[in-house]
Scaffold this active site. Structure first.
Site, PDB file in Angstrom:
ATOM      1  N   TYR A 269      -0.889  -2.690   4.910  1.00 48.16           N
ATOM      2  CA  TYR A 269      -1.798  -3.538   4.123  1.00 48.16           C
ATOM      3  C   TYR A 269      -2.967  -2.713   3.570  1.00 48.16           C
ATOM      4  CZ  TYR A 269       1.131  -6.729   6.696  1.00 48.16           C
ATOM      5  OH  TYR A 269       2.235  -7.342   7.250  1.00 48.16           O
TER       6      TYR A 269
ATOM      7  N   GLY B 289       5.710  -5.120  10.628  1.00 48.07           N
ATOM      8  CA  GLY B 289       5.091  -4.304   9.581  1.00 48.07           C
ATOM      9  C   GLY B 289       3.980  -3.465  10.170  1.00 48.07           C
ATOM     10  N   ARG B 290       2.850  -4.137  10.421  1.00 44.91           N
ATOM     11  CA  ARG B 290       1.636  -3.453  10.867  1.00 44.91           C
ATOM     12  C   ARG B 290       1.867  -2.540  12.077  1.00 44.91           C
ATOM     13  NH1 ARG B 290      -3.363  -5.672   9.989  1.00 44.91           N
ATOM     14  NH2 ARG B 290      -2.390  -7.685   9.637  1.00 44.91           N
TER      15      ARG B 290
ATOM     16  N   GLU C 190      10.509  -8.508  13.215  1.00 46.59           N
ATOM     17  CA  GLU C 190      10.282  -8.249  11.786  1.00 46.59           C
ATOM     18  C   GLU C 190       8.880  -7.651  11.635  1.00 46.59           C
ATOM     19  OE1 GLU C 190      12.148 -11.374   8.897  1.00 46.59           O
ATOM     20  OE2 GLU C 190      10.050 -11.831   9.203  1.00 46.59           O
TER      21      GLU C 190
ATOM     22  N   CYS D 286     -17.803  -2.459  -8.531  1.00 41.59           N
ATOM     23  CA  CYS D 286     -18.978  -3.255  -8.889  1.00 41.59           C
ATOM     24  C   CYS D 286     -18.934  -4.615  -8.195  1.00 41.59           C
ATOM     25  CB  CYS D 286     -19.007  -3.448 -10.400  1.00 41.59           C
ATOM     26  SG  CYS D 286     -20.227  -2.400 -11.131  1.00 41.59           S
TER      27      CYS D 286
ATOM     28  N   GLY E 169       3.855  -9.531  13.517  1.00 42.42           N
ATOM     29  CA  GLY E 169       2.531  -9.970  13.947  1.00 42.42           C
ATOM     30  C   GLY E 169       1.925  -9.205  15.095  1.00 42.42           C
TER      31      GLY E 169
ATOM     32  N   ARG F 198      -8.903  -4.818   3.051  1.00 41.39           N
ATOM     33  CA  ARG F 198      -8.985  -5.568   4.304  1.00 41.39           C
ATOM     34  C   ARG F 198     -10.426  -5.856   4.755  1.00 41.39           C
ATOM     35  NH1 ARG F 198      -7.335  -4.149   8.700  1.00 41.39           N
ATOM     36  NH2 ARG F 198      -6.473  -6.139   9.344  1.00 41.39           N
TER      37      ARG F 198
HETATM   38  C1  PLP Z   1       7.699 -13.348   7.120  1.00 42.28           C
HETATM   39  C2  PLP Z   1       6.949 -12.195   7.654  1.00 42.28           C
HETATM   40  N1  PLP Z   1       7.566 -11.358   8.511  1.00 42.28           N
HETATM   41  C3  PLP Z   1       6.942 -10.277   9.023  1.00 42.28           C
HETATM   42  C4  PLP Z   1       5.629  -9.990   8.688  1.00 42.28           C
HETATM   43  C5  PLP Z   1       5.008  -8.765   9.264  1.00 42.28           C
HETATM   44  O1  PLP Z   1       3.856  -9.006   9.947  1.00 42.28           O
HETATM   45  P1  PLP Z   1       3.095  -7.824  10.687  1.00 42.28           P
HETATM   46  O2  PLP Z   1       2.763  -6.805   9.672  1.00 42.28           O
HETATM   47  O3  PLP Z   1       1.907  -8.463  11.265  1.00 42.28           O
HETATM   48  O4  PLP Z   1       4.037  -7.284  11.730  1.00 42.28           O
HETATM   49  C6  PLP Z   1       4.945 -10.834   7.826  1.00 42.28           C
HETATM   50  C7  PLP Z   1       3.547 -10.580   7.474  1.00 42.28           C
HETATM   51  O5  PLP Z   1       2.739 -11.392   7.226  1.00 42.28           O
HETATM   52  C8  PLP Z   1       5.624 -11.965   7.272  1.00 42.28           C
HETATM   53  O6  PLP Z   1       5.023 -12.797   6.419  1.00 42.28           O
END
Ligand code: PLP
Length: 382
Positions: free
Chosen positions: A354, A257-258, A255, A325, A221, A294
């Site tokens: 994303y 991602g972004r 954990e 479209c 997050g 997004r």
């Molecule tokens: C369970 C869980 N972990 C980690 C993430 C990674 O989140 P972010 O990309 O915001 O770091 C998400 C994304 O929604 C998630 O659902």
């Protein structure tokens, strides 16, 4: 990444084109290890943000763990070479056969999303299995409602009372080992306060129950700066949250991602038309919501940079729109940019998370090619 390199990539591969800057990603991971040098922590990459094979291979080689939220992601992780004991299984809809596979292969942790999932697991379990409980601390992450996951009205996780009831059941089962708790309250979070609230309540809960666990999985997050100057300040995170984490003596899992991949991604696109109506100017480009949803889905605003000479150009205010479209196929509304000519290139920034992962072939518009910049050369993804 230098604009010359992006132009070079477009010359070689054409447009629309996703480019990922691998050295940037590696630097990001290293910087985290430096910042939290005194914390016992591991990084689990959230595959949902970007499942590009070459990128994941690099993260695997770096020894990162991986968070999967579906059986498809699990199989993808395995095919790339992630060992089961580095895979964390999340998600709120694990099917019976899928659970059996996770148990049989010995994943690092199955993160239970509900009491009902525990009952399902109890019925099929026949060997030692590590599990965690995903708690929902009912904290407002102060992010877009579509990417908020830690409020009681959100579908994810269980409240603390339910978690306590689950612990009592788990303690009676000889095969289940509760290794930790998982708490992911949302994505693109730019303030420390929601983390502080969530983590404090989780630690209080653990202390109250007296349960012995090893892992605190704090989800992801962490918000990045999409150009509005708002992002999660990691120094503040260190100052305010690290002391709490260190006191628990648990292994922490971030954990993410972004935060790891978003700023490393670029979507290069060609201007097809500059359409002037009585009311507006539309810059029509060869990418849009089918490649980057997004803006249409969350009203997200990505920086768009011209890859053409702009010093001598008249500035215009235009809607930058794609080919689908749908009237919502707008990458930026009323965006100020130097007037482009047909055939010139732009790049959309911060799309390494994303972006391609959420792309579709709606309207039968093909998905873009993806290439990795490895610091020396481009590698086309298969
Ligand atoms: C369970 C869980 N972990 C980690 C993430 C990674 O989140 P972010 O990309 O915001 O770091 C998400 C994304 O929604 C998630 O659902």
């Amino acid at each position: 990444m230098q604009t010359d390199l992006l132009k070079q990539a477009a010359d070689i591969y054409g447009t629309p084109l996703y480019v990922y800057d691998l050295p940037f990603i590696i630097k990001r991971i290293t910087s985290l290890k430096d910042l939290f040098f005194d914390l016992d922590f591991r990084i689990a990459y959230a595959m949902k943000a970007n499942f590009n094979r070459d990128l994941l291979k690099t993260l695997n080689n770096f020894g990162l763990m991986i968070d999967v939220v579906s059986y498809g992601e699990y199989l993808h992780a395995r095919s790339i070479g992630f060992a089961p004991d580095r895979i964390i299984v999340n998600g709120n809809c694990k099917k019976v056969d899928q659970l059996k596979t996770y148990v049989n292969n010995g994943v690092f942790s199955i993160n239970l999303d509900s009491y009902e999932e525990l009952l399902r697991l109890e019925k099929i379990i026949d060997s030692q299995t590590n599990i965690s409980i995903r708690v929902n601390p009912d904290v407002d992450a102060k992010t877009h409602p579509h990417i908020s996951t830690g409020l009681k009205e959100n579908k994810f996780g269980v409240d603390f009372d339910t978690a306590a009831a689950m612990i009592r059941r788990i303690e009676k089962n000889k095969y289940l080992k509760l290794i930790g708790f998982h708490c992911h309250i949302g994505s693109q979070i730019t303030e420390i306060q929601p983390y502080l609230e969530a983590i404090t309540s989780l630690i209080d809960f653990i202390e109250k129950t007296g349960i012995e666990i090893e892992i605190l999985n704090l989800g992801g997050g962490w918000g990045i700066d999409y150009g509005d100057g708002k992002f999660l300040d990691l120094n503040e995170y260190r100052n305010k949250i690290l002391p709490l984490l260190k006191k628990t003596m648990k292994t922490v899992i971030f954990e993410l991602g972004r935060w790891i991949t978003a700023p490393a991604g670029y979507l290069i696109s060609k201007v097809e038309y500059v359409k002037k109506t009585r009311y507006k100017i539309f810059v029509v480009v060869d990418t849009g919501m089918t490649h980057l949803i997004r803006p249409a889905l969350y009203g997200a605003k990505h920086k768009i940079i011209p890859l053409y000479p702009s010093n001598d150009r008249k500035m215009i205010v235009a809607d930058i729109v794609g080919p689908a479209c749908e009237s919502s196929d707008v990458l930026r509304k009323e965006y100020k940019l130097p007037e482009p000519a047909e055939g010139e290139l732009i790049t959309i920034c911060d799309v390494g998370a994303y972006g391609f992962a959420m792309a579709s072939e709606y309207n039968l518009i093909p998905k873009p090619i993806e290439v990795i910049w490895d610091g020396e050369k481009f590698i086309k993804s298969s």
